[in-house]
Structures are given as structure tokens and as C-alpha cells.
Design a protein around this motif. Structure first.
Motif, PDB file in Angstrom:
ATOM      1  N   GLU A  79      41.734  43.498  23.939  1.00 42.41           N
ATOM      2  CA  GLU A  79      42.570  43.433  25.137  1.00 42.41           C
ATOM      3  C   GLU A  79      42.273  44.579  26.114  1.00 42.41           C
ATOM      4  OE1 GLU A  79      47.298  43.301  26.368  1.00 42.41           O
ATOM      5  OE2 GLU A  79      46.723  42.929  24.283  1.00 42.41           O
ATOM      6  N   ILE A  80      41.947  45.747  25.579  1.00 39.17           N
ATOM      7  CA  ILE A  80      41.637  46.886  26.450  1.00 39.17           C
ATOM      8  C   ILE A  80      40.391  46.585  27.278  1.00 39.17           C
ATOM      9  CG2 ILE A  80      40.888  49.306  26.494  1.00 39.17           C
ATOM     10  CD1 ILE A  80      42.709  49.728  24.028  1.00 39.17           C
ATOM     11  N   ALA A  81      39.350  46.087  26.621  1.00 36.15           N
ATOM     12  CA  ALA A  81      38.118  45.746  27.338  1.00 36.15           C
ATOM     13  C   ALA A  81      38.375  44.642  28.352  1.00 36.15           C
ATOM     14  CB  ALA A  81      37.026  45.326  26.355  1.00 36.15           C
ATOM     15  N   SER A  82      39.174  43.665  27.986  1.00 32.89           N
ATOM     16  CA  SER A  82      39.502  42.565  28.889  1.00 32.89           C
ATOM     17  C   SER A  82      40.234  43.074  30.126  1.00 32.89           C
ATOM     18  CB  SER A  82      40.352  41.528  28.153  1.00 32.89           C
ATOM     19  OG  SER A  82      40.744  40.500  29.019  1.00 32.89           O
ATOM     20  N   ASN A  83      41.177  43.979  29.923  1.00 31.62           N
ATOM     21  CA  ASN A  83      41.927  44.541  31.052  1.00 31.62           C
ATOM     22  C   ASN A  83      41.040  45.419  31.934  1.00 31.62           C
ATOM     23  OD1 ASN A  83      44.299  43.230  30.362  1.00 31.62           O
ATOM     24  ND2 ASN A  83      45.052  44.943  29.132  1.00 31.62           N
ATOM     25  N   LEU A  84      40.152  46.205  31.312  1.00 31.86           N
ATOM     26  CA  LEU A  84      39.217  47.016  32.102  1.00 31.86           C
ATOM     27  C   LEU A  84      38.302  46.122  32.926  1.00 31.86           C
ATOM     28  CD1 LEU A  84      38.161  49.881  29.670  1.00 31.86           C
ATOM     29  CD2 LEU A  84      39.312  50.120  31.874  1.00 31.86           C
ATOM     30  N   TYR A  85      37.837  45.037  32.329  1.00 31.78           N
ATOM     31  CA  TYR A  85      36.977  44.093  33.048  1.00 31.78           C
ATOM     32  C   TYR A  85      37.701  43.579  34.301  1.00 31.78           C
ATOM     33  CZ  TYR A  85      33.786  40.210  33.892  1.00 31.78           C
ATOM     34  OH  TYR A  85      32.891  39.345  34.463  1.00 31.78           O
ATOM     35  N   LYS A  86      38.961  43.210  34.139  1.00 29.15           N
ATOM     36  CA  LYS A  86      39.738  42.696  35.273  1.00 29.15           C
ATOM     37  C   LYS A  86      39.925  43.760  36.352  1.00 29.15           C
ATOM     38  CE  LYS A  86      42.180  39.381  32.378  1.00 29.15           C
ATOM     39  NZ  LYS A  86      43.423  39.125  31.636  1.00 29.15           N
ATOM     40  N   LEU A  87      40.159  45.007  35.930  1.00 30.95           N
ATOM     41  CA  LEU A  87      40.302  46.099  36.903  1.00 30.95           C
ATOM     42  C   LEU A  87      38.999  46.336  37.661  1.00 30.95           C
ATOM     43  CD1 LEU A  87      42.400  48.807  35.030  1.00 30.95           C
ATOM     44  CD2 LEU A  87      42.959  47.754  37.213  1.00 30.95           C
ATOM     45  N   TYR A  88      37.897  46.441  36.932  1.00 31.92           N
ATOM     46  CA  TYR A  88      36.602  46.659  37.583  1.00 31.92           C
ATOM     47  C   TYR A  88      36.283  45.519  38.539  1.00 31.92           C
ATOM     48  CZ  TYR A  88      35.707  50.186  33.903  1.00 31.92           C
ATOM     49  OH  TYR A  88      35.760  51.262  33.065  1.00 31.92           O
ATOM     50  N   ASP A  89      36.575  44.297  38.119  1.00 33.43           N
ATOM     51  CA  ASP A  89      36.310  43.126  38.961  1.00 33.43           C
ATOM     52  C   ASP A  89      37.181  43.153  40.219  1.00 33.43           C
ATOM     53  OD1 ASP A  89      34.988  40.626  39.486  1.00 33.43           O
ATOM     54  OD2 ASP A  89      36.822  39.592  38.846  1.00 33.43           O
ATOM     55  N   PHE A  90      38.455  43.491  40.051  1.00 30.16           N
ATOM     56  CA  PHE A  90      39.357  43.570  41.200  1.00 30.16           C
ATOM     57  C   PHE A  90      38.842  44.589  42.230  1.00 30.16           C
ATOM     58  CE2 PHE A  90      42.815  45.815  43.353  1.00 30.16           C
ATOM     59  CZ  PHE A  90      43.377  44.769  44.072  1.00 30.16           C
ATOM     60  N   TYR A  91      38.512  45.795  41.762  1.00 33.46           N
ATOM     61  CA  TYR A  91      38.069  46.836  42.686  1.00 33.46           C
ATOM     62  C   TYR A  91      36.691  46.517  43.267  1.00 33.46           C
ATOM     63  CZ  TYR A  91      42.205  49.525  41.751  1.00 33.46           C
ATOM     64  OH  TYR A  91      43.516  49.936  41.687  1.00 33.46           O
ATOM     65  N   ARG A  92      35.843  45.853  42.509  1.00 30.42           N
ATOM     66  CA  ARG A  92      34.551  45.411  43.053  1.00 30.42           C
ATOM     67  C   ARG A  92      34.782  44.441  44.214  1.00 30.42           C
ATOM     68  NH1 ARG A  92      31.509  41.062  41.503  1.00 30.42           N
ATOM     69  NH2 ARG A  92      29.366  41.128  42.180  1.00 30.42           N
ATOM     70  N   ASN A  93      35.726  43.528  44.055  1.00 31.60           N
ATOM     71  CA  ASN A  93      36.056  42.591  45.135  1.00 31.60           C
ATOM     72  C   ASN A  93      36.655  43.310  46.336  1.00 31.60           C
ATOM     73  OD1 ASN A  93      35.123  40.073  44.107  1.00 31.60           O
ATOM     74  ND2 ASN A  93      36.847  40.056  42.685  1.00 31.60           N
ATOM     75  N   GLU A  94      37.401  44.363  46.102  1.00 27.65           N
ATOM     76  CA  GLU A  94      37.957  45.150  47.213  1.00 27.65           C
ATOM     77  C   GLU A  94      36.830  45.826  48.003  1.00 27.65           C
ATOM     78  OE1 GLU A  94      41.517  45.454  48.171  1.00 27.65           O
ATOM     79  OE2 GLU A  94      41.106  43.584  47.078  1.00 27.65           O
ATOM     80  N   VAL A  95      35.822  46.309  47.294  1.00 24.75           N
ATOM     81  CA  VAL A  95      34.677  46.928  47.968  1.00 24.75           C
ATOM     82  C   VAL A  95      33.927  45.873  48.788  1.00 24.75           C
ATOM     83  CG1 VAL A  95      32.462  48.114  47.632  1.00 24.75           C
ATOM     84  CG2 VAL A  95      34.455  48.776  46.268  1.00 24.75           C
ATOM     85  N   ILE A  96      33.781  44.682  48.218  1.00 20.36           N
ATOM     86  CA  ILE A  96      33.123  43.587  48.942  1.00 20.36           C
ATOM     87  C   ILE A  96      33.899  43.261  50.216  1.00 20.36           C
ATOM     88  CG2 ILE A  96      32.567  41.112  48.853  1.00 20.36           C
ATOM     89  CD1 ILE A  96      31.939  41.572  45.822  1.00 20.36           C
TER      90      ILE A  96
END
Length: 133
Positions: A79-96
Motif C-alpha cells: 500500500e505504501i508503494a501504491s500511495n507513493l506511485y499515486k503521489l508521484y503521478d499526481f505531481y507529474r501531471n501538475e508539472v505537465i
């Protein structure tokens, strides 16, 4: 000018060697440090209306966040890795979004996130090193 070419090659070789010999903890911190550096450069470039430089730096941040995503061990991390993945993906989309819209304000929460998580991982690495002694 010719003297700078050997120096550039030496520096590139040094950087390559430091990546190849770094511990996983150090590599993670290097990714966060790079993300913070390129995000700051991209933000400044947007504010100066240097959109070419902004794009170049923000794409580097996107790549770093993607690298953080793909290096997660989803099996062991659960679950920790899954949540980190979602955070990284969210912030990557914000940068985009910030890159597309040339909106430096969208980068502020990303910068806060990268700084916070960089410090958190640095502290975790210190704790593990101390515990291993």
C-alpha cells in the motif's frame, strides 16, 4: 574553448561514475535534488517568459517523477508503494499542466512536495545507517 571540452568530458565521466557507485538511498536523494533544481529553474524560466528553457527543465522534472514511479517495488511495497506511485503521478501531471499553461503557480505545491519528501528520505536513510552500526 578547447580546454573546456576535456573538462566537460571529465565532469560527465565523474557524474556517470557517481551514479553507478551510489547506494540506492543516495540515488533516491540525487533524483529528488535534481527534481528540485530543475523545478526551480523551470519556475524561474516561466516567470521570465523563457518558455523554451522552462519546457526543457520541466520535462526533466517529469522524467524524474516518472523514474521515481517506475522504481517502486509494488510487490514488496504494498500500500505504501501504491500511495507513493499515486503521489508521484499526481505531481507529474501538475508539472505537465504547468508546462502546458506556463503557470508557475502550479509548481509551488510540487516544489513543497519534493522538498518534504527529499528531507523525509534523507532522514530515513540516516536512521537506517545509524541502526546498522
Amino acid at each position: 574553448m578547447l580546454n573546456s571540452i576535456p573538462n566537460a568530458t571529465a565532469y560527465a565521466n565523474y557524474k556517470q561514475a557517481s551514479v553507478e557507485t551510489a547506494t540506492p538511498e543516495k540515488l533516491l536523494l540525487m533524483l529528488f535534488d535534481g527534481g528540485i533544481r530543475f523545478l526551480n529553474q523551470g519556475k524561474i524560466a516561466i516567470e521570465r517568459k523563457d518558455y523554451s528553457s522552462a519546457h526543457k527543465n520541466l520535462v526533466k522534472v517529469q522524467d524524474i517523477l516518472f523514474e521515481l514511479m517506475v522504481t517502486l517495488d509494488m510487490e514488496k511495497g504494498g500500500e505504501i508503494a501504491s500511495n507513493l506511485y499515486k503521489l508521484y503521478d499526481f505531481y507529474r501531471n501538475e508539472v505537465i499542466k504547468a508546462n502546458i499553461n506556463k503557470d508557475a503557480e502550479l509548481l509551488k505545491p510540487v516544489l513543497e512536495f519534493l522538498r518534504l519528501y527529499r528531507d523525509m528520505w534523507a532522514e530515513a536513510a540516516r536512521t537506517v545507517r545509524i541502526g546498522a552500526k
